[in-house]
Design a protein around this motif. Sequence first.
Motif, PDB file in Angstrom:
ATOM      1  N   ARG A  98       0.659  -1.159   0.115  1.00  0.00           N
ATOM      2  CA  ARG A  98       0.103   0.045   0.062  1.00  0.00           C
ATOM      3  C   ARG A  98       1.074   1.313   0.136  1.00  0.00           C
ATOM      4  O   ARG A  98       1.913   1.185   0.488  1.00  0.00           O
ATOM      5  CB  ARG A  98      -0.803  -0.075   1.315  1.00  0.00           C
ATOM      6  CG  ARG A  98      -1.799  -1.441   1.312  1.00  0.00           C
ATOM      7  CD  ARG A  98      -2.984  -1.408   1.549  1.00  0.00           C
ATOM      8  NE  ARG A  98      -3.912  -0.564   1.812  1.00  0.00           N
ATOM      9  CZ  ARG A  98      -4.981   0.073   1.195  1.00  0.00           C
ATOM     10  NH1 ARG A  98      -5.123  -0.707  -0.064  1.00  0.00           N
ATOM     11  NH2 ARG A  98      -5.616   0.844   1.365  1.00  0.00           N
ATOM     12  N   VAL A  99       0.554   2.265  -0.725  1.00  0.00           N
ATOM     13  CA  VAL A  99       1.351   3.509  -0.698  1.00  0.00           C
ATOM     14  C   VAL A  99       0.445   4.644  -0.119  1.00  0.00           C
ATOM     15  O   VAL A  99      -0.491   4.947  -0.532  1.00  0.00           O
ATOM     16  CB  VAL A  99       1.606   3.770  -2.262  1.00  0.00           C
ATOM     17  CG1 VAL A  99       2.656   4.883  -2.351  1.00  0.00           C
ATOM     18  CG2 VAL A  99       2.615   2.436  -2.742  1.00  0.00           C
ATOM     19  N   ARG A 100       1.072   5.193   0.811  1.00  0.00           N
ATOM     20  CA  ARG A 100       0.337   6.429   1.138  1.00  0.00           C
ATOM     21  C   ARG A 100       1.231   7.798   0.694  1.00  0.00           C
ATOM     22  O   ARG A 100       2.372   8.016   0.758  1.00  0.00           O
ATOM     23  CB  ARG A 100       0.430   6.502   2.623  1.00  0.00           C
ATOM     24  CG  ARG A 100      -0.188   7.735   3.426  1.00  0.00           C
ATOM     25  CD  ARG A 100      -0.185   7.699   4.931  1.00  0.00           C
ATOM     26  NE  ARG A 100      -0.791   6.465   5.357  1.00  0.00           N
ATOM     27  CZ  ARG A 100      -0.379   5.869   6.589  1.00  0.00           C
ATOM     28  NH1 ARG A 100       0.612   6.117   7.240  1.00  0.00           N
ATOM     29  NH2 ARG A 100      -0.747   4.751   7.001  1.00  0.00           N
ATOM     30  N   SER A 101       0.154   8.478   0.168  1.00  0.00           N
ATOM     31  CA  SER A 101       0.446   9.784  -0.237  1.00  0.00           C
ATOM     32  C   SER A 101      -0.392  11.112   0.417  1.00  0.00           C
ATOM     33  O   SER A 101      -1.295  10.987   0.690  1.00  0.00           O
ATOM     34  CB  SER A 101       0.311  10.142  -1.744  1.00  0.00           C
ATOM     35  OG  SER A 101       1.008   8.647  -2.525  1.00  0.00           O
ATOM     36  N   THR A 102       0.264  12.327   0.386  1.00  0.00           N
ATOM     37  CA  THR A 102      -0.510  13.437   0.805  1.00  0.00           C
ATOM     38  C   THR A 102      -1.105  13.956  -0.360  1.00  0.00           C
ATOM     39  O   THR A 102      -0.800  13.693  -1.530  1.00  0.00           O
ATOM     40  CB  THR A 102       0.655  14.512   1.140  1.00  0.00           C
ATOM     41  OG1 THR A 102       1.444  14.177   2.200  1.00  0.00           O
ATOM     42  CG2 THR A 102       0.076  15.947   1.672  1.00  0.00           C
ATOM     43  N   LEU A 103      -2.315  14.389  -0.217  1.00  0.00           N
ATOM     44  CA  LEU A 103      -3.268  14.859  -1.318  1.00  0.00           C
ATOM     45  C   LEU A 103      -2.771  16.141  -1.433  1.00  0.00           C
ATOM     46  O   LEU A 103      -2.022  17.011  -0.872  1.00  0.00           O
ATOM     47  CB  LEU A 103      -4.960  14.837  -0.680  1.00  0.00           C
ATOM     48  CG  LEU A 103      -5.301  13.692  -0.523  1.00  0.00           C
ATOM     49  CD1 LEU A 103      -6.679  13.885  -0.105  1.00  0.00           C
ATOM     50  CD2 LEU A 103      -5.560  12.854  -1.819  1.00  0.00           C
ATOM     51  N   PRO A 104      -2.639  16.706  -3.038  1.00  0.00           N
ATOM     52  CA  PRO A 104      -2.000  17.626  -3.492  1.00  0.00           C
ATOM     53  C   PRO A 104      -2.832  18.834  -2.745  1.00  0.00           C
ATOM     54  O   PRO A 104      -2.284  20.064  -3.021  1.00  0.00           O
ATOM     55  CB  PRO A 104      -2.144  17.424  -4.868  1.00  0.00           C
ATOM     56  CG  PRO A 104      -3.224  16.576  -5.068  1.00  0.00           C
ATOM     57  CD  PRO A 104      -3.142  15.521  -4.220  1.00  0.00           C
ATOM     58  N   ASP A 105      -4.267  18.818  -2.724  1.00  0.00           N
ATOM     59  CA  ASP A 105      -4.845  20.070  -2.301  1.00  0.00           C
ATOM     60  C   ASP A 105      -5.756  19.604  -0.820  1.00  0.00           C
ATOM     61  O   ASP A 105      -6.117  18.512  -0.461  1.00  0.00           O
ATOM     62  CB  ASP A 105      -6.180  20.508  -3.312  1.00  0.00           C
ATOM     63  CG  ASP A 105      -5.646  20.685  -4.529  1.00  0.00           C
ATOM     64  OD1 ASP A 105      -4.502  21.249  -4.780  1.00  0.00           O
ATOM     65  OD2 ASP A 105      -6.009  19.929  -5.369  1.00  0.00           O
ATOM     66  N   ALA A 106      -5.409  20.414  -0.094  1.00  0.00           N
ATOM     67  CA  ALA A 106      -6.114  20.593   1.372  1.00  0.00           C
ATOM     68  C   ALA A 106      -7.516  20.841   1.199  1.00  0.00           C
ATOM     69  O   ALA A 106      -7.904  22.010   0.766  1.00  0.00           O
ATOM     70  CB  ALA A 106      -5.165  21.582   2.285  1.00  0.00           C
ATOM     71  N   HIS A 107      -8.311  20.247   1.941  1.00  0.00           N
ATOM     72  CA  HIS A 107      -9.616  20.310   2.094  1.00  0.00           C
ATOM     73  C   HIS A 107      -9.874  20.056   3.588  1.00  0.00           C
ATOM     74  O   HIS A 107      -9.866  18.710   3.912  1.00  0.00           O
ATOM     75  CB  HIS A 107     -10.579  19.626   1.116  1.00  0.00           C
ATOM     76  CG  HIS A 107     -10.378  19.946  -0.330  1.00  0.00           C
ATOM     77  ND1 HIS A 107     -10.914  20.638  -1.014  1.00  0.00           N
ATOM     78  CD2 HIS A 107      -9.402  19.099  -1.220  1.00  0.00           C
ATOM     79  CE1 HIS A 107     -10.572  20.806  -2.058  1.00  0.00           C
ATOM     80  NE2 HIS A 107      -9.668  19.867  -2.332  1.00  0.00           N
ATOM     81  N   SER A 108     -10.788  20.895   4.203  1.00  0.00           N
ATOM     82  CA  SER A 108     -11.246  20.721   5.738  1.00  0.00           C
ATOM     83  C   SER A 108     -12.169  19.258   5.880  1.00  0.00           C
ATOM     84  O   SER A 108     -12.100  19.000   6.832  1.00  0.00           O
ATOM     85  CB  SER A 108     -11.983  21.951   6.177  1.00  0.00           C
ATOM     86  OG  SER A 108     -12.979  22.300   5.618  1.00  0.00           O
ATOM     87  N   ASP A 109     -12.977  19.199   4.839  1.00  0.00           N
ATOM     88  CA  ASP A 109     -13.586  18.103   4.937  1.00  0.00           C
ATOM     89  C   ASP A 109     -13.329  16.799   4.385  1.00  0.00           C
ATOM     90  O   ASP A 109     -13.869  15.488   4.341  1.00  0.00           O
ATOM     91  CB  ASP A 109     -14.973  18.289   4.202  1.00  0.00           C
ATOM     92  CG  ASP A 109     -14.790  18.566   2.761  1.00  0.00           C
ATOM     93  OD1 ASP A 109     -13.694  18.952   2.360  1.00  0.00           O
ATOM     94  OD2 ASP A 109     -15.830  18.437   1.891  1.00  0.00           O
ATOM     95  N   LEU A 110     -12.060  16.673   4.113  1.00  0.00           N
ATOM     96  CA  LEU A 110     -11.010  15.365   3.788  1.00  0.00           C
ATOM     97  C   LEU A 110      -9.990  15.151   4.483  1.00  0.00           C
ATOM     98  O   LEU A 110      -9.313  16.108   4.906  1.00  0.00           O
ATOM     99  CB  LEU A 110     -10.956  15.386   2.064  1.00  0.00           C
ATOM    100  CG  LEU A 110     -11.944  15.596   0.953  1.00  0.00           C
ATOM    101  CD1 LEU A 110     -11.456  15.983  -0.421  1.00  0.00           C
ATOM    102  CD2 LEU A 110     -12.861  14.385   0.999  1.00  0.00           C
TER     103      LEU A 110
END
Length: 145
Positions: A98-110
Amino acid sequence: RPERRAIAYDSHGVASHMGLLRRFIKVGTTDLLVAELGLYGVRPDLEGLGIAHSVRAMFPILRELSVPFAFGTVRHAMRNHMERYCRDGTANIMTGLRVRSTLPDAHSDLPATRTEDVLVLVVPVDRPMTEWPAGSLIERNGSEL
């Protein structure tokens, strides 16, 4: 954002593209310097010819950057293509990771990260495959290239 790019041209324009980014990933509990390969793109009329040529073209640069391994991920639908590419031992496909990555865009609900079940492609550059660390989770320490 890539540190280096390989762009192939032919008489019709851009034929393929690949990006490279040096980064530390964590495999299990081991921090590991790699060159992440990503941003693959092959013009539709040339599919089936692109990734092998792109990685081979990048190999001198991978050596110059002194990375032990190149690393990339692809979706499971690409398995047959990747298996053909790996036949000669240039690269290895790893499954069950499994590969964990940071999402490229920050969203307060995700959530801030995403964990995916993908095929992992490892290209030994300056170290043999036997030195790839054990672990079932790879943390990119950033967003996908």
